[in-house]
Enzyme design. Structure first.
Site, short mmCIF file in Angstrom:
data_model
loop_
_atom_site.label_atom_id
_atom_site.label_comp_id
_atom_site.label_asym_id
_atom_site.label_seq_id
_atom_site.Cartn_x
_atom_site.Cartn_y
_atom_site.Cartn_z
CB SER A 158 -0.96 -0.04 1.19
OG SER A 158 -1.98 0.92 1.06
CG ASP A 256 -6.93 -2.41 -3.92
OD1 ASP A 256 -7.23 -1.21 -3.75
OD2 ASP A 256 -5.92 -2.93 -3.42
CG HIS A 286 -6.19 -1.54 -0.17
ND1 HIS A 286 -5.21 -1.33 -1.11
CD2 HIS A 286 -5.73 -0.96 0.98
CE1 HIS A 286 -4.21 -0.65 -0.57
NE2 HIS A 286 -4.50 -0.42 0.69
#
Length: 312
Positions: A158, A256, A286
């Site tokens: 991320s 995501d 995600h």
């Protein structure tokens, strides 16, 4: 685009539905989190409600420039992995996933150096990237003496994936360093902070990340900067010249909001002349690797395989 793990789709989607249902029972958070909420979120592991487990194998150190890192060194070292944790540049820590990093260190025969970069909103852009740049330069200079190898790898999840690309670009553009890092592993990163189409259209689904949470995260990380200004390549590496970067593995799930970021970055990475492997996991949201799923086990194994074999 080749989608993987379709045989696990039912399990993955069922977990997403359960996650959404649980999230719907909690009050929605609006606006910037206050100090108390920030402290609670930072105390707990990402994606969970309990503090992370610290293992005795991790060593806390401070490198040149005063940057804090957490280091894991297995008995045999065939390379060094410079790791940047996720958490939207505002949460997470270098000791937030000791179990995963120690397993990676042992099985991939890597020394792992995880960077405890400064967090927003107390330390907004460019503080976090500055710390990552310092740690990378320290590793380039001292890896051979510290760990007995010059085979360097970089990556993260991320926000950590974003910081990995930013760090590679800073090494190249500010210090003329290319080729020191032989591979990059980029898990579900945000590479366009002005928001790609998938970020904008995802909506308010109560998964780990959605359009609203991403927008608030960008405002915390880059306060006072509008969407158009966030297209600056120093903020959004999707808009940078990507020439001279190492082999990359880029992974994202189909559920995501950052799907486009990985698809677009992979295309630009390849167009710039560097090898890239793109993995798109069927049904995965995600941050899916934080949770006990079949696709998580597979993905962590693929990560270990990539990092243990690439750049030799």
């Amino acid at each position: 685009m080749i989608i993987t793990d379709e045989d696990c789709l039912a399990e993955t989607l069922a977990f997403n539905a359960q996650f959404e249902a649980t999230a719907a029972r909690r009050p929605a958070r609006e606006g910037t989190p206050g100090a108390d909420l920030l402290a609670t979120l930072r105390r707990n592991r990402l994606g969970g409600d309990t503090p992370p487990t610290r293992l005795p194998y991790g060593q806390d150190r401070v490198v040149e420039g005063g940057v804090k890192v957490r280091v894991f060194v297995p008995d045999r070292v065939d390379g060094v992995y410079l790791h940047f944790h996720g958490g939207g540049w505002a949460f997470g820590s270098a000791d937030g996933q000791d179990e995963r990093l120690w397993l990676l260190a042992e099985r991939a025969r890597l020394a792992v150096v995880s960077v405890d970069y400064r967090l927003a909103p107390e330390h907004p852009f460019p503080a976090g990237p500055d710390d990552c740049e310092v740690a990378a330069r320290w590793l380039v200079k001292h890896a051979a003496a510290e760990f007995g190898t010059e085979r360097l790898l970089i990556g993260g999840e991320s926000a950590g994936a974003h910081l990995s690309v930013v760090t590679l670009l800073r090494l190249r553009d500010r210090h003329g360093v290319t080729g020191a890092f032989r591979a990059a592993h980029l898990l579900f990163g945000p590479f366009d902070l002005s928001m790609t189409p998938s970020q904008r259209s995802f909506g308010s689904r109560r998964l780990l990340s959605n359009s609203d949470t991403l927008r608030r995260t960008y405002e915390l990380f880059t306060p006072g900067i509008g969407a158009e200004q966030r297209r600056d390549p120093e903020v959004s590496p999707l808009f940078a010249d990507l020439a001279g970067l190492p082999t990359a593995r880029i992974v994202v799930g189909t559920e995501d909001p950052l799907l486009d970021d990985s698809l677009f970055l992979a295309r630009r990475w390849q167009a710039a002349g560097s090898p890239v492997r793109l993995g798109v996991v069927a049904g995965a949201m995600h941050g899916f690797t934080l949770f006990p799923l079949t696709v998580t086990e597979r993905e962590l194994r693929r990560e270990r395989d990539f990092l243990s074999t690439t750049g030799r």
